[in-house]
Scaffold this active site. Structure first.
Site, PDB file in Angstrom:
ATOM      1  N   LYS A 143     -16.321   4.875   3.094  1.00  0.00           N
ATOM      2  CA  LYS A 143     -15.327   5.838   3.741  1.00  0.00           C
ATOM      3  C   LYS A 143     -14.181   6.069   2.789  1.00  0.00           C
ATOM      4  O   LYS A 143     -13.329   5.270   2.810  1.00  0.00           O
ATOM      5  CB  LYS A 143     -14.946   5.642   5.078  1.00  0.00           C
ATOM      6  CG  LYS A 143     -13.730   5.806   5.652  1.00  0.00           C
ATOM      7  CD  LYS A 143     -13.788   7.374   6.062  1.00  0.00           C
ATOM      8  CE  LYS A 143     -12.380   7.608   6.785  1.00  0.00           C
ATOM      9  NZ  LYS A 143     -11.291   8.059   5.594  1.00  0.00           N
TER      10      LYS A 143
ATOM     11  N   GLY B  91      -5.788  -0.298   2.548  1.00  0.00           N
ATOM     12  CA  GLY B  91      -4.877   0.574   3.088  1.00  0.00           C
ATOM     13  C   GLY B  91      -3.657  -0.241   3.560  1.00  0.00           C
ATOM     14  O   GLY B  91      -2.896  -1.317   3.169  1.00  0.00           O
TER      15      GLY B  91
ATOM     16  N   GLU C 249      -7.099  -5.805   2.096  1.00  0.00           N
ATOM     17  CA  GLU C 249      -6.262  -5.698   0.947  1.00  0.00           C
ATOM     18  C   GLU C 249      -5.261  -4.629   1.435  1.00  0.00           C
ATOM     19  O   GLU C 249      -5.369  -3.342   1.161  1.00  0.00           O
ATOM     20  CB  GLU C 249      -6.939  -5.304  -0.275  1.00  0.00           C
ATOM     21  CG  GLU C 249      -8.236  -6.065  -0.532  1.00  0.00           C
ATOM     22  CD  GLU C 249      -8.118  -7.459  -0.988  1.00  0.00           C
ATOM     23  OE1 GLU C 249      -7.000  -7.584  -1.507  1.00  0.00           O
ATOM     24  OE2 GLU C 249      -8.914  -8.330  -1.035  1.00  0.00           O
TER      25      GLU C 249
ATOM     26  N   CYS D 227       0.111  -0.498  -4.918  1.00  0.00           N
ATOM     27  CA  CYS D 227       0.198  -1.400  -3.814  1.00  0.00           C
ATOM     28  C   CYS D 227       1.003  -2.496  -4.352  1.00  0.00           C
ATOM     29  O   CYS D 227       1.800  -3.254  -3.747  1.00  0.00           O
ATOM     30  CB  CYS D 227      -0.891  -1.907  -3.093  1.00  0.00           C
ATOM     31  SG  CYS D 227      -2.399  -2.297  -4.362  1.00  0.00           S
TER      32      CYS D 227
ATOM     33  N   GLU E 143       7.620  -0.479   2.651  1.00  0.00           N
ATOM     34  CA  GLU E 143       6.888   0.029   1.593  1.00  0.00           C
ATOM     35  C   GLU E 143       7.066   1.267   1.410  1.00  0.00           C
ATOM     36  O   GLU E 143       6.823   2.035   2.343  1.00  0.00           O
ATOM     37  CB  GLU E 143       5.542  -0.470   1.522  1.00  0.00           C
ATOM     38  CG  GLU E 143       4.624   0.008   0.452  1.00  0.00           C
ATOM     39  CD  GLU E 143       3.167  -0.388   0.685  1.00  0.00           C
ATOM     40  OE1 GLU E 143       2.698  -0.208   1.932  1.00  0.00           O
ATOM     41  OE2 GLU E 143       2.506  -0.530  -0.232  1.00  0.00           O
TER      42      GLU E 143
END
Ligand code: NAD
Length: 500
Positions: A194, A248, A270, A304, A403
């Site tokens: 996906k 994500g 992750e 990330c 973040e």
């Protein structure tokens, strides 16, 4: 700030033809399907704001049908039982075919996620390397490991698990598809991928290539396009998966892990990061500043494991800041397919608001702006451009803790090695940190003292096939990627024992 002005490279005929489809359908069981209710969503070029594709928005029943196809392909297509050397040869053929179409994939990726073309090309090369790495590694696995135990005949056999689910984000769509699909396919599993709704196109082009060249049996690789809270949620809730991998945000990661937990489907997450760079007083200031500026502007900071908190030794703090400000001001912001552009747009208006919002929130919370940042204009392009920014102040500041996912670094001075380590580790995240010094013994000490999945020395964002890459804390759980452990994770061990 100097916005780039060069003309963009022309789209290749293959890319124009691919983008000209009225509807980009999902790839299920070797066929192209629409959503059961005809739902669609639009995909936009982040560098222009223009729509480039209309894509099928699959619903729960479509996703469930897809997972059934992956179950059937696992049981009946012959993929899971194929000799490993033959399966590896198929993965090599996929890698070769992608390599022959490298520029096509790179253009699609660049236009879809706003990534500078050369960086998109790097992602395609990484996908190719991943498939080749796992194709070769799969041939070295001990699939029948005999164990010597008194009075027993015993061995551990390793088989593929079954259908595996992958939910991935928009920042590295093709590279992350490779990191997920490569090991799972090499081990003989079937896959349902996906992609993020902002960036589904390279995965669809991969399916088209695989179908045209007849590289995989139907149902072995399926791509379900759709929105997170419909298609993504349906993937996470399907109990027929035997492995789930989510990449994500921590917020969505929790939802996916909860849904998998209810079904006892093992899930690997992750997630995000708030990486630190600890820069000691003995570094070459221009060289180190250049590398950190390159890291924070790479893919417009939407990385990330990026270095977003820079701890700079007190003795060089002012010189280092001046060097960074000068370099960041000269970064050329431009359309992602302009040759002269060094930094492209962020992926969406939502992401741009997020970056600008953190600049405001950080200042309200007491931060000083060393370099202002803000929205950027690129002549003739109505895209989502932002300028790089530098902030400084207390590391309790909201912009130092959360973040941001944009080209914004937060700086703070430190004195001793212990203090540098403590500041780097003072975060909920734990993905990638780096240490910078000419003293390699000190570097090794500091790198190992980081509470993160990765500790890098005199570099940042270093990911190499064969070296495990994973996060701890809010950055992830349950696995890792690009290493032998990853392949092992896609093999189900069974212990067979016979008393003698
Ligand atoms: P996101 O969590 O919003 O979306 C990721 C994927 O989840 C998308 O495909 C989305 O459609 C899907 N999704 C959304 N809602 C869902 C739901 N309710 N159920 C199931 N799926 C759902 O993340 P994003 O904004 O696309 O990506 C940015 C994040 O990804 C950042 O936090 C970044 O640090 C992280 N990231 C981590 C790594 C890593 O290797 N650790 C790599 C890349 C990105």
């Amino acid at each position: 700030m100097s916005p780039a002005t060069a003309t963009a490279q022309e789209l290749l005929p293959e890319v124009s033809e691919f983008l000209s489809a009225d509807l980009h359908k999902a790839f299920v069981n070797g066929e192209w399907i629409e959503a059961s209710g005809g739902q669609t969503f639009d995909v936009v070029d982040p560098g222009t704001g223009n729509k480039i594709a209309t894509v099928a928005s699959l619903q729960k029943e479509d996703v469930d049908r897809t997972v059934d196809a992956a179950v059937n392909a696992f049981e009946g297509s012959g993929w899971a039982k194929m000799p490993v050397n033959e399966r590896s040869a198929v993965l090599h053929r996929i890698a070769d075919a992608v390599e022959q179409r490298k520029a096509v994939f790179a253009q699609i990726e660049s236009i879809d996620c706003g990534k500078i073309y050369s960086q998109a090309e790097g992602d395609v090369e990484n996908f190719i390397d991943t498939f080749r790495y796992f194709a070769d590694l799969a041939q070295t696995v001990n699939y029948r490991n005999v164990i010597a135990v008194r009075n027993h005949e015993a061995w551990v056999a390793r088989h593929p698990w079954g259908p595996c689910g992958f939910i991935i984000p928009w920042n590295f769509p093709f590279l992350l598809a490779g990191w997920g699909l490569g090991p799972a396919l090499a081990a003989g599993n079937t896959c349902v991928l996906k992609p993020a709704e902002d960036t589904p196109l390279s995965a669809l082009y991969l399916c088209r290539m695989i179908q045209e060249l007849d590289l995989l049996p139907a149902g072995v690789l399926n791509v379900v396009t759709g929105l997170g809270d419909t298609a993504g949620s349906a993937v996470s809730q399907n109990p027929k998966f035997r492995r789930m991998s989510f990449t994500g945000s921590p917020e969505v990661g929790r939802l996916v892990a909860e849904a998998c937990g209810r079904n006892l489907v093992p899930v690997k997450c992750e997630l995000g990061g708030k990486g630190a760079a600890v820069v000691f007083e003995d570094v070459d200031i221009p060289q180190t500043a250049a590398k950190l500026v390159e890291a924070i502007t790479f893919h417009t900071g939407q990385v990330c494991c990026d270095a977003t908190r820079w701890m700079i030794h007190r003795d060089i703090y002012d010189d280092f800041v001046n060097e960074c400000v000068t370099r960041m001001k000269s970064v050329k912001i431009g359309y992602q397919m302009d040759d002269s552009a060094e930094m492209g747009p962020v992926v969406s208006p939502v992401q741009r608001e997020r970056v600008l919002g953190y600049l405001k929130k950080g200042v309200t919370d007491g931060a000083e702006l060393l370099l202002e940042g803000g929205a950027a204009e690129v002549s003739g392009r109505n895209g989502y451009f932002v300028k790089p920014a530098l902030m400084a102040g207390s590391l309790d500041n909201v912009a130092a803790r959360e973040e941001i996912f944009g080209p914004v670094a937060f700086l703070a001075p430190f004195g001793t090695e212990e203090e540098g380590i403590r500041l780097a580790n003072d975060t909920d995240y734990g993905l990638g940190n780096s240490v910078w010094s000419q003293d390699l013994a000190r570097c090794a000490r500091v790198a190992e003292a980081f509470e993160s999945g990765n500790g890098w020395i005199n570099a940042h964002n270093v990911i190499v096939h064969g070296v495990p890459y994973a996060g701890v804390g809010k950055s992830g759980m349950g696995g890792g990627v690009v290493s032998p452990e990853t392949l092992n994770d896609y093999l189900r061990p069974i212990s067979v024992v016979r008393p003698l």
